[in-house]
Design an enzyme around this catalytic site. Structure first.
Site, PDB file in Angstrom:
ATOM      1  N   THR A 187      34.770  29.718  36.998  1.00  0.00           N
ATOM      2  CA  THR A 187      35.048  30.825  36.085  1.00  0.00           C
ATOM      3  C   THR A 187      35.282  30.290  34.674  1.00  0.00           C
ATOM      4  O   THR A 187      35.768  29.170  34.513  1.00  0.00           O
ATOM      5  CB  THR A 187      36.301  31.572  36.591  1.00  0.00           C
ATOM      6  OG1 THR A 187      35.950  32.253  37.784  1.00  0.00           O
ATOM      7  CG2 THR A 187      36.845  32.570  35.584  1.00  0.00           C
ATOM      8  N   ARG A 215      34.064  43.170  46.235  1.00  0.00           N
ATOM      9  CA  ARG A 215      35.329  42.420  46.059  1.00  0.00           C
ATOM     10  C   ARG A 215      35.537  42.142  44.566  1.00  0.00           C
ATOM     11  O   ARG A 215      34.662  41.659  43.879  1.00  0.00           O
ATOM     12  CB  ARG A 215      35.268  41.101  46.827  1.00  0.00           C
ATOM     13  CG  ARG A 215      36.491  40.195  46.650  1.00  0.00           C
ATOM     14  CD  ARG A 215      36.285  39.158  45.556  1.00  0.00           C
ATOM     15  NE  ARG A 215      37.361  38.178  45.502  1.00  0.00           N
ATOM     16  CZ  ARG A 215      37.503  37.313  44.499  1.00  0.00           C
ATOM     17  NH1 ARG A 215      36.677  37.302  43.491  1.00  0.00           N
ATOM     18  NH2 ARG A 215      38.503  36.451  44.500  1.00  0.00           N
ATOM     19  N   GLY A 217      37.931  40.100  41.830  1.00  0.00           N
ATOM     20  CA  GLY A 217      38.907  39.016  41.757  1.00  0.00           C
ATOM     21  C   GLY A 217      39.943  39.263  40.688  1.00  0.00           C
ATOM     22  O   GLY A 217      40.063  40.362  40.144  1.00  0.00           O
ATOM     23  N   ASP A 218      40.677  38.219  40.388  1.00  0.00           N
ATOM     24  CA  ASP A 218      41.735  38.300  39.380  1.00  0.00           C
ATOM     25  C   ASP A 218      41.188  38.328  37.954  1.00  0.00           C
ATOM     26  O   ASP A 218      41.806  38.877  37.050  1.00  0.00           O
ATOM     27  CB  ASP A 218      42.644  37.075  39.502  1.00  0.00           C
ATOM     28  CG  ASP A 218      41.851  35.794  39.261  1.00  0.00           C
ATOM     29  OD1 ASP A 218      40.802  35.616  39.928  1.00  0.00           O
ATOM     30  OD2 ASP A 218      42.235  34.993  38.392  1.00  0.00           O
ATOM     31  N   THR A 238      41.959  30.635  36.012  1.00  0.00           N
ATOM     32  CA  THR A 238      40.816  30.414  36.888  1.00  0.00           C
ATOM     33  C   THR A 238      41.336  29.866  38.216  1.00  0.00           C
ATOM     34  O   THR A 238      42.441  29.325  38.275  1.00  0.00           O
ATOM     35  CB  THR A 238      39.803  29.440  36.263  1.00  0.00           C
ATOM     36  OG1 THR A 238      38.751  29.194  37.207  1.00  0.00           O
ATOM     37  CG2 THR A 238      40.433  28.117  35.868  1.00  0.00           C
ATOM     38  N   GLY A 239      40.536  30.028  39.247  1.00  0.00           N
ATOM     39  CA  GLY A 239      40.956  29.538  40.560  1.00  0.00           C
ATOM     40  C   GLY A 239      40.809  30.617  41.611  1.00  0.00           C
ATOM     41  O   GLY A 239      40.141  31.634  41.383  1.00  0.00           O
TER      42      GLY A 239
HETATM   43  N1  ASP Z   1      39.291  33.505  39.907  1.00  0.00           N
HETATM   44  C1  ASP Z   1      37.918  33.752  40.268  1.00  0.00           C
HETATM   45  C2  ASP Z   1      37.879  34.775  41.368  1.00  0.00           C
HETATM   46  O1  ASP Z   1      38.644  34.667  42.305  1.00  0.00           O
HETATM   47  C3  ASP Z   1      37.181  32.514  40.673  1.00  0.00           C
HETATM   48  C4  ASP Z   1      37.362  31.311  39.773  1.00  0.00           C
HETATM   49  O2  ASP Z   1      38.220  31.298  38.910  1.00  0.00           O
HETATM   50  O3  ASP Z   1      36.604  30.354  39.884  1.00  0.00           O
HETATM   51  O4  ASP Z   1      37.059  35.656  41.295  1.00  0.00           O
END
Ligand code: ASP
Length: 320
Positions: A187, A215, A217-218, A238-239
């Site tokens: 991300t 779905r 995400g955050d 990110t994560g």
């Molecule tokens: N946070 C992102 C998600 O869960 C993925 C990422 O940060 O790589 O959609």
């Protein structure tokens, strides 16, 4: 008196293998240059984070725009958010499949809509009505990701088979292991401070590998993957999205800064809290109006870069 501008960008937090380290550093450095051009000529922090994120959406190295992870059905589904710390205006898109640069659509929402968030077809319709061309979903899919999904699904199928052999039944076929660090990676995000003393943040993602269609995400949720308020801080995370969402982590971090702590400390604390409270993994960039920055991750590596008038740096590990 004008403020000295600051720009910080990230391109995902995970183990980043050696063979893609250069591409990550190049990608965040290019994004930094694009955002800095805006700030240098007196442009707004909002424009700077948008331009920085567009560069990384266009770069196939990252899980944003073309080249993103594929969902369970083999499609790219993108989420993005941009937020203005001066006005608290924000624009977000979720689950869009026909936009090369979702952050551009998010910006249009921020600037031209009374609403804050659009998803799916409605988001694409809004974008098209505001002059943003739509693309085919196939235009966003690259062979590397087709292969990655194929491999992930075949390994997951093997796992499911061996679990049903051992009597563990009832698992959804191909469901990602909730704590699998290979499913949330690249991300992108940016936070900026402009000459007028305003801060802004933007985050863009293709989400997690093999995610269920729909779905979210955050990354594109206010306060989770992105937040900006002149009275506290601008942050982009990110994560692994589900744990980050549960903690509303970007806002949690900004609140620590509003309470008088430095961004560097708050970023570290956020990563410890993420790990301790919900066993989450990821990274964060944070910036306050005084130009103090925080960059932290609890993963082995995170692609980051920052620039001020005095200094520029980029890396894949941030020592505290
Ligand atoms: N946070 C992102 C998600 O869960 C993925 C990422 O940060 O790589 O959609």
């Amino acid at each position: 008196m004008p403020t000295d501008p600051v720009l910080v960008v990230h391109g995902g937090a995970w183990a980043i293998p050696d063979d893609v380290v250069d591409a990550h550093i190049r990608g965040v450095t290019n994004a930094l240059a694009a955002g800095w051009r805006v700030l240098e000529r007196g442009g707004s922090s909002l424009d700077a984070v948008e331009e920085a994120v567009v560069i990384m959406e266009d770069d196939e190295t990252f899980d944003a725009g073309r080249g993103s992870f594929l969902n369970r059905d083999g499609k790219v589904q993108l989420d993005a958010l941009i937020m203005d710390g001066a006005t608290l205006r924000a624009g977000g898109v979720g689950c869009v499949e026909h936009l090369r640069n979702p952050v551009r659509a998010a910006r249009k929402i921020l600037s031209e809509s009374p609403h804050v968030y659009f998803v799916g077809e409605g988001a694409e319709k809004f974008a098209a009505e505001h002059g943003i061309p739509l693309c085919k979903n196939e235009d966003l899919v690259i062979p590397r990701e087709v292969e990655r999904l194929r491999q992930y699904q075949s390994e997951a199928a093997q796992r499911d088979l061996s679990q049903s052999d051992s009597g563990q039944v009832g698992k959804e076929l191909f469901a990602p292991a909730a704590d699998d660090p290979t499913i949330s990676l690249d991300t992108v995000g940016a936070v900026a401070l402009d000459r007028d003393g305003n801060i802004a943040a933007a985050t863009s993602t293709g989400g997690t590998l093999n995610k269920a269609p729909g779905r979210l995400g955050d990354s594109s949720l206010i306060g989770c993957g992105c937040y900006a308020d002149n009275e506290s801080a601008a942050a982009s995370t990110t994560g692994w999205g589900e744990p980050i969402m549960k903690l509303v982590l970007a806002k949690w971090t900004a609140d620590r800064i509003a309470a008088g702590n430095l961004p560097e400390w708050a970023a570290q604390e956020a990563m410890s809290y993420l790990k301790q409270r919900v066993n989450g993994h990821g990274g964060i960039i944070v910036l306050n109006r005084e130009g103090h920055i925080g960059i932290a991750h609890n993963t082995p590596r995170m692609a980051w870069a920052y620039r001020t008038f005095k200094k520029q740096d980029a890396g894949i590990v941030r020592e505290s």
